[in-house]
Design a protein around this motif. Structure first.
Motif, PDB file in Angstrom:
ATOM      1  N   ASP A 212       2.429  -6.654   6.703  1.00 25.62           N
ATOM      2  CA  ASP A 212       3.025  -7.972   6.934  1.00 25.62           C
ATOM      3  C   ASP A 212       4.401  -8.110   6.294  1.00 25.62           C
ATOM      4  N   ARG A 213       4.681  -7.273   5.285  1.00 25.14           N
ATOM      5  CA  ARG A 213       5.976  -7.359   4.599  1.00 25.14           C
ATOM      6  C   ARG A 213       6.668  -5.996   4.607  1.00 25.14           C
ATOM      7  N   ILE A 214       7.965  -6.041   4.428  1.00 24.31           N
ATOM      8  CA  ILE A 214       8.740  -4.810   4.405  1.00 24.31           C
ATOM      9  C   ILE A 214       8.291  -3.907   3.263  1.00 24.31           C
ATOM     10  N   GLN A 215       7.928  -4.492   2.129  1.00 22.74           N
ATOM     11  CA  GLN A 215       7.480  -3.697   0.978  1.00 22.74           C
ATOM     12  C   GLN A 215       6.192  -2.944   1.302  1.00 22.74           C
ATOM     13  N   ASN A 216       5.320  -3.564   2.077  1.00 23.91           N
ATOM     14  CA  ASN A 216       4.086  -2.888   2.492  1.00 23.91           C
ATOM     15  C   ASN A 216       4.399  -1.636   3.310  1.00 23.91           C
ATOM     16  N   ILE A 217       5.359  -1.746   4.210  1.00 25.38           N
ATOM     17  CA  ILE A 217       5.760  -0.599   5.030  1.00 25.38           C
ATOM     18  C   ILE A 217       6.371   0.484   4.154  1.00 25.38           C
ATOM     19  N   SER A 218       7.182   0.064   3.188  1.00 27.02           N
ATOM     20  CA  SER A 218       7.806   1.027   2.273  1.00 27.02           C
ATOM     21  C   SER A 218       6.766   1.756   1.440  1.00 27.02           C
ATOM     22  N   ASP A 219       5.773   1.032   0.946  1.00 32.87           N
ATOM     23  CA  ASP A 219       4.699   1.660   0.164  1.00 32.87           C
ATOM     24  C   ASP A 219       3.916   2.653   1.010  1.00 32.87           C
ATOM     25  N   PHE A 220       3.657   2.271   2.255  1.00 33.26           N
ATOM     26  CA  PHE A 220       2.922   3.159   3.156  1.00 33.26           C
ATOM     27  C   PHE A 220       3.694   4.446   3.394  1.00 33.26           C
ATOM     28  N   ARG A 221       4.975   4.346   3.640  1.00 32.82           N
ATOM     29  CA  ARG A 221       5.784   5.536   3.889  1.00 32.82           C
ATOM     30  C   ARG A 221       5.884   6.415   2.653  1.00 32.82           C
ATOM     31  N   GLU A 222       5.949   5.793   1.496  1.00 29.86           N
ATOM     32  CA  GLU A 222       6.005   6.581   0.247  1.00 29.86           C
ATOM     33  C   GLU A 222       4.692   7.327   0.023  1.00 29.86           C
ATOM     34  N   ASP A 223       3.571   6.657   0.263  1.00 32.81           N
ATOM     35  CA  ASP A 223       2.269   7.297   0.058  1.00 32.81           C
ATOM     36  C   ASP A 223       2.036   8.425   1.058  1.00 32.81           C
ATOM     37  N   THR A 224       2.370   8.197   2.317  1.00 30.01           N
ATOM     38  CA  THR A 224       2.143   9.238   3.324  1.00 30.01           C
ATOM     39  C   THR A 224       3.103  10.409   3.156  1.00 30.01           C
ATOM     40  N   SER A 225       4.241  10.183   2.492  1.00 29.98           N
ATOM     41  CA  SER A 225       5.171  11.299   2.250  1.00 29.98           C
ATOM     42  C   SER A 225       4.596  12.293   1.250  1.00 29.98           C
ATOM     43  N   ARG A 226       3.593  11.857   0.473  1.00 35.09           N
ATOM     44  CA  ARG A 226       2.950  12.758  -0.500  1.00 35.09           C
ATOM     45  C   ARG A 226       1.812  13.550   0.138  1.00 35.09           C
ATOM     46  N   GLN A 227       1.466  13.188   1.378  1.00 32.20           N
ATOM     47  CA  GLN A 227       0.378  13.867   2.073  1.00 32.20           C
ATOM     48  C   GLN A 227       0.919  15.053   2.873  1.00 32.20           C
ATOM     49  N   THR A 228       0.083  16.046   3.059  1.00 29.92           N
ATOM     50  CA  THR A 228       0.408  17.161   3.943  1.00 29.92           C
ATOM     51  C   THR A 228      -0.754  17.368   4.916  1.00 29.92           C
ATOM     52  N   GLY A 229      -0.460  17.998   6.025  1.00 30.41           N
ATOM     53  CA  GLY A 229      -1.509  18.245   7.009  1.00 30.41           C
ATOM     54  C   GLY A 229      -1.716  17.052   7.925  1.00 30.41           C
ATOM     55  N   LEU A 230      -2.945  16.845   8.340  1.00 33.06           N
ATOM     56  CA  LEU A 230      -3.291  15.786   9.280  1.00 33.06           C
ATOM     57  C   LEU A 230      -3.820  14.552   8.558  1.00 33.06           C
ATOM     58  N   ILE A 231      -3.355  13.390   8.974  1.00 30.40           N
ATOM     59  CA  ILE A 231      -3.916  12.120   8.511  1.00 30.40           C
ATOM     60  C   ILE A 231      -4.684  11.524   9.688  1.00 30.40           C
ATOM     61  N   TRP A 232      -5.993  11.455   9.539  1.00 25.69           N
ATOM     62  CA  TRP A 232      -6.903  11.087  10.634  1.00 25.69           C
ATOM     63  C   TRP A 232      -7.253   9.610  10.537  1.00 25.69           C
ATOM     64  N   ILE A 233      -6.967   8.855  11.604  1.00 29.23           N
ATOM     65  CA  ILE A 233      -7.278   7.424  11.637  1.00 29.23           C
ATOM     66  C   ILE A 233      -8.197   7.140  12.824  1.00 29.23           C
ATOM     67  N   PRO A 234      -9.313   6.464  12.606  1.00 23.10           N
ATOM     68  CA  PRO A 234     -10.214   6.099  13.722  1.00 23.10           C
ATOM     69  C   PRO A 234      -9.696   4.868  14.456  1.00 23.10           C
ATOM     70  N   VAL A 235      -8.661   5.060  15.271  1.00 21.56           N
ATOM     71  CA  VAL A 235      -7.972   3.950  15.927  1.00 21.56           C
ATOM     72  C   VAL A 235      -8.917   3.120  16.793  1.00 21.56           C
ATOM     73  N   PHE A 236      -9.812   3.803  17.504  1.00 24.00           N
ATOM     74  CA  PHE A 236     -10.652   3.105  18.477  1.00 24.00           C
ATOM     75  C   PHE A 236     -12.078   2.923  17.976  1.00 24.00           C
TER      76      PHE A 236
END
Length: 360
Positions: A212-236
């Motif tokens: 909902d906020r720009i800071q939330n998006i920034s935190d998400f991008r920072e956290d996922t930048s520390r990940q490697t490989g596949l990030i699996w999300i059950p979208v459906f």
């Protein structure tokens, strides 16, 4: 159902034979046909019974350790017996007491693959396994045709704290992790390497406020930048979360990792496989990954799987729900039943559960 059919056929056959004898119309051909029918039904009953007697939530008929484990897990809802809990913990701490059993592993994998859509090829949505493909980035699943010698599935139980198992986990050829657990501060216990990490939709709300906020998006991008490989999300997995999951996909920027969509038919297949064997609720993420790993890997090692509030060795102490944070114990999944099934797989040498300190 098949058992009842077999009984009915036998009764009808006996009745027909008696009638034929009574009216003297019994011929060799009639006898041969009746015997053939009985044999076919018996064979059908035998095949169905053999496929249904795999891993079930029922009273074990094996040694005393299995019986004690069953008593423990039966008592989970009305208070855990401390003696039983200590016994099962001692058994799991003895890593030399159980070795991998290739024959049992092969049988289990065969039973699993009898369930339609349970193959690990269906774990990730791709253009070749869905009817629509506008938002699917892979022509085929990145795990199609893959097979690994050893895999670690890292759960988030507090039993990982002070385990020194990080190096042991990182030895594996392929490593599954649950729900974007933080890595760097806990690497000594939980390891650093990762190849496949799940992200539950509820995390997008609880940790990133559904962007909902720009800071939330920034935190998400920072956290996922520390990940490697596949990030699996059950979208459906749930229509309520679909839009939020797609927002996560579009906000992802790093090249270190790729967001992939979990195939709902694969999750349903794993759920149905265990539902037939007594599991009443949908699988937890860790249990789902453990089952998937058994299709992908020769040797599966489980770390951070302990659904109990306490442990007793090397000395009695409480166990946190997650090793990296303080949360109340959740009752969303029937983890004691899941643990019983994993215990049975451990006892049969199909996988290994690690709950003790790892040797350096």
């Amino acid at each position: 159902m098949v058992h009842s059919m077999f009984v009915v056929v036998v009764i009808v056959t006996i009745y027909v034979v008696v009638m034929l004898l009574r009216y003297k119309k019994l011929k060799p051909l009639n006898v041969a046909l009746l015997v053939l029918v009985i044999l076919l039904v018996y064979q059908l009953y035998g095949l169905t019974a053999s496929n249904d007697n795999g891993y079930r939530i029922e009273k074990p008929k094996g040694n005393s350790e299995q019986r004690i484990a069953h008593i423990l897990l039966e008592a989970a809802y009305c208070g855990i017996n401390e003696d039983s809990l200590q016994t099962i913990e001692r058994s799991l701490l003895c890593q030399t007491c159980r070795i991998f059993n290739q024959e049992q592993r092969t049988i289990f994998r065969y039973q699993l693959r009898l369930q339609p859509n349970s193959s690990s090829d269906m774990l990730v949505m791709a253009k070749d396994n869905v009817y629509f493909n506008e938002s699917i980035q892979f022509q085929k699943s990145p795990l199609v045709g893959k097979h690994f010698k050893s895999c670690s599935v890292v759960g988030n139980s507090g039993i990982l704290q002070n385990s020194d198992c990080g190096a042991e986990i990182d030895k594996s050829d392929y490593i599954f992790r649950c729900n974007m657990a933080p890595i760097k501060p806990f690497g000594k216990d939980a390891g650093y390497r990762m190849h496949f990490t799940t992200m539950n939709p509820s995390l997008l709300k609880n940790r990133y406020n559904t962007f909902d906020r720009i800071q939330n998006i920034s935190d998400f991008r920072e956290d996922t930048s520390r990940q490697t490989g596949l990030i699996w999300i059950p979208v459906f997995g749930d229509n309520y979360w679909t839009r939020t999951c797609f927002r996560a996909y579009h906000h992802h920027r790093t090249t270190n990792s790729k967001i992939v969509f979990g195939h709902p038919e694969h999750f349903k297949a794993i759920w149905r496989f265990w539902e037939k064997r007594g599991l009443q609720t949908w699988p937890s993420t860790g249990f789902y990954l453990a089952t998937t790993a058994l299709d992908l890997c020769d040797e599966v090692h489980l770390f951070g799987f302990w659904p109990f509030h306490k442990r007793y060795y090397p000395e009695p102490h409480d166990v946190k729900y997650h090793y990296y944070e303080h949360l109340p114990w959740a009752k969303k999944h029937n983890m004691t039943s899941e643990f019983q099934l994993l215990w049975q797989l451990h006892m049969d040498g199909i996988l290994k559960i690690h709950i003790g300190r790892c040797q350096q």
